[in-house]
Write a protein that holds these residues in place. Sequence first.
Motif, short mmCIF file in Angstrom:
data_model
loop_
_atom_site.label_atom_id
_atom_site.label_comp_id
_atom_site.label_asym_id
_atom_site.label_seq_id
_atom_site.Cartn_x
_atom_site.Cartn_y
_atom_site.Cartn_z
N ALA A 402 0.82 -1.21 0.00
CA ALA A 402 0.00 0.00 0.00
C ALA A 402 0.85 1.26 0.00
CB ALA A 402 -0.94 -0.01 1.19
N THR A 403 1.98 1.21 0.70
CA THR A 403 2.88 2.37 0.73
C THR A 403 3.52 2.61 -0.63
OG1 THR A 403 3.33 2.00 3.08
CG2 THR A 403 4.89 3.38 1.87
N LEU A 404 3.89 1.53 -1.32
CA LEU A 404 4.43 1.69 -2.67
C LEU A 404 3.41 2.37 -3.57
CD1 LEU A 404 6.32 -1.63 -3.55
CD2 LEU A 404 7.29 0.66 -3.33
N GLY A 405 2.15 1.93 -3.46
CA GLY A 405 1.10 2.55 -4.25
C GLY A 405 0.94 4.02 -3.93
N GLN A 406 0.98 4.36 -2.65
CA GLN A 406 0.81 5.76 -2.25
C GLN A 406 1.99 6.62 -2.71
OE1 GLN A 406 -2.03 7.13 -0.99
NE2 GLN A 406 -0.91 9.00 -1.55
N LEU A 407 3.19 6.07 -2.67
CA LEU A 407 4.35 6.81 -3.17
C LEU A 407 4.18 7.13 -4.66
CD1 LEU A 407 7.23 4.93 -1.34
CD2 LEU A 407 6.74 7.37 -1.15
N PHE A 408 3.66 6.16 -5.41
CA PHE A 408 3.42 6.42 -6.83
C PHE A 408 2.41 7.56 -6.99
CE2 PHE A 408 0.86 5.61 -10.67
CZ PHE A 408 1.85 5.83 -11.63
N ARG A 409 1.32 7.50 -6.22
CA ARG A 409 0.31 8.57 -6.30
C ARG A 409 0.92 9.93 -5.95
NH1 ARG A 409 -2.47 4.68 -3.24
NH2 ARG A 409 -4.03 3.53 -4.46
N ASP A 410 1.79 9.95 -4.94
CA ASP A 410 2.39 11.21 -4.48
C ASP A 410 3.16 11.92 -5.59
OD1 ASP A 410 1.36 10.73 -1.96
OD2 ASP A 410 3.25 10.02 -1.10
N TYR A 411 3.78 11.14 -6.48
CA TYR A 411 4.61 11.75 -7.51
C TYR A 411 3.93 11.76 -8.88
CZ TYR A 411 8.44 12.16 -4.27
OH TYR A 411 9.21 12.54 -3.21
N ALA A 412 2.68 11.33 -8.94
CA ALA A 412 1.97 11.21 -10.21
C ALA A 412 0.96 12.32 -10.40
CB ALA A 412 1.28 9.84 -10.29
N GLY A 413 1.21 13.49 -9.83
CA GLY A 413 0.25 14.58 -9.88
C GLY A 413 -0.05 15.08 -11.27
N ALA A 414 0.85 14.85 -12.22
CA ALA A 414 0.61 15.34 -13.59
C ALA A 414 -0.32 14.43 -14.38
CB ALA A 414 1.94 15.47 -14.33
N LEU A 415 -0.61 13.25 -13.86
CA LEU A 415 -1.48 12.32 -14.58
C LEU A 415 -2.93 12.77 -14.52
CD1 LEU A 415 -0.07 8.84 -13.46
CD2 LEU A 415 0.32 10.02 -15.62
N PRO A 416 -3.74 12.39 -15.51
CA PRO A 416 -5.17 12.72 -15.47
C PRO A 416 -5.83 12.08 -14.25
CG PRO A 416 -4.52 11.95 -17.66
CD PRO A 416 -3.36 11.69 -16.75
N PRO A 417 -6.93 12.65 -13.77
CA PRO A 417 -7.63 12.09 -12.61
C PRO A 417 -7.96 10.61 -12.80
CG PRO A 417 -8.53 14.23 -13.17
CD PRO A 417 -7.58 13.88 -14.27
N GLY A 418 -7.67 9.83 -11.78
CA GLY A 418 -7.98 8.41 -11.81
C GLY A 418 -6.93 7.55 -12.47
N ARG A 419 -5.99 8.17 -13.20
CA ARG A 419 -5.01 7.38 -13.94
C ARG A 419 -4.05 6.64 -13.01
NH1 ARG A 419 -2.94 8.12 -18.93
NH2 ARG A 419 -5.10 8.66 -19.42
N ALA A 420 -3.59 7.29 -11.95
CA ALA A 420 -2.65 6.63 -11.04
C ALA A 420 -3.26 5.36 -10.47
CB ALA A 420 -2.24 7.58 -9.93
#
Length: 447
Positions: A402-420
């Motif tokens: 779950a932490t790996l997933g959240q780290l990806f979300r944290d740095y994926a702000g440029a992606l379209p909504p829902g893409r991460a």
Amino acid sequence: MTVSETLARFLTTATAPEGVLHEAKRLLLNQLKASVGAKEHPAVRLLHDWATEHGGTGASVHWYGTPTTPQAAAMVNGALYEVLDFHDTYIPCFMHAVSAVLPAVLALAEARGASGRDLLIALALGVEAELAVATILMPTGYCRGGVPAGLTGGVGAAAACCVLAGLDEARTTHALGIAMCTAFGLYASVGSMTLSYITGATARSGLSAFELAERGFTAPATAFEGDRGMFQALCDEDAAKIAPALATLGHEWRLFGQTYKVVPTETITHGPVECVLAVRPRAAGRTVDRMTFKVNPLVQSIADERRDRFGAPSSESEATFDLRHCAAAAWLRGRFTTAETTADCYTDPAVLALRDRIDLIADDARATFEGCSLEVAFTDGSTEARNVDHFLGTPGARVPDATLGQLFRDYAGALPPGRADAIIDTVWALDTVPGIRTLTHLLRIDA
């Protein structure tokens, strides 16, 4: 059997247990986390424009979505994985094992329409072959001045591609030999754009080795242990290491020994940054006089050499590889993200002043750089201390899925909504995905 033949036998006969496939998913998601915030890095932009200027099809560049050849995709995606230094580390060999293997095999999988499960198997076996070779060559391959993943990444990339394509044992042996004979990468590149180029070029080289062997190109069977072969040319290790390192293949999976980074900086800095962020809330308004870290002797040597070579950081890359800068920035800003490697931070007079008040002491009791201790002395004479034996992300302090997933979300702000979330869900289900393009189609910012 020669080393190449032994590795080829493993690659053509081994099976990957489900636990190994799950770890391969974690390693893949970790690389996406490492690269999603790197699209605008100047080194990546230059490599992207150069590598893709002649077009091509078959594969694509992450986050840009550029269609291009598998060779170009492997090159640029390898650089994307490397440039923020936010990827994996196999601490026993001082290396980032996945960063050259994944871009090569993923480009091939995309070009040939492979399944997600086939990709995961190939990635896991390729990384194991690479780590076996690295275990033999290190530490003296590193001490001689090699980039460990540069020296061995082509072997892992070629191995993974052979597995994905189902090459027979003879042609796999040749692919590995080609990769061994073309290993490269100098440690002097650290702190410059060239390090990300080495990773990308190594991935491309491993893919080329596979493609040539598939067509019938040959290599010496003794490319590793032969006279002036890889072993003799690149390290000063005892040849008695070779047989035990190979004997564990398929029995002890080295990929479970990987470290996952939770902050975007090199591995030796993670323990110090973790200590800083743990002590900082206790400062209660006090002003720092000095910080003193006790670290593995190699950490002190590396950090001091870079301080003498770079002086104060003058680029994002130099800031990333400056332990004292990272610790000072983390203290003053209360975090360490990619923002703490930009010019706004590394030219900040307060950060520079605190950086100059940080001491590193070699601690012979620290067998590796998985831990360190910190003492902060304040101007009022008081002190605070913290010790970390295994920083978060090491096998001793494993990062949850779950932490790996959240780290990806944290740095994926440029992606379209829902893409991460769509990417994360696809990675966790990758062993059931019939075509890898289901994932690669999602890896773009503008669609």
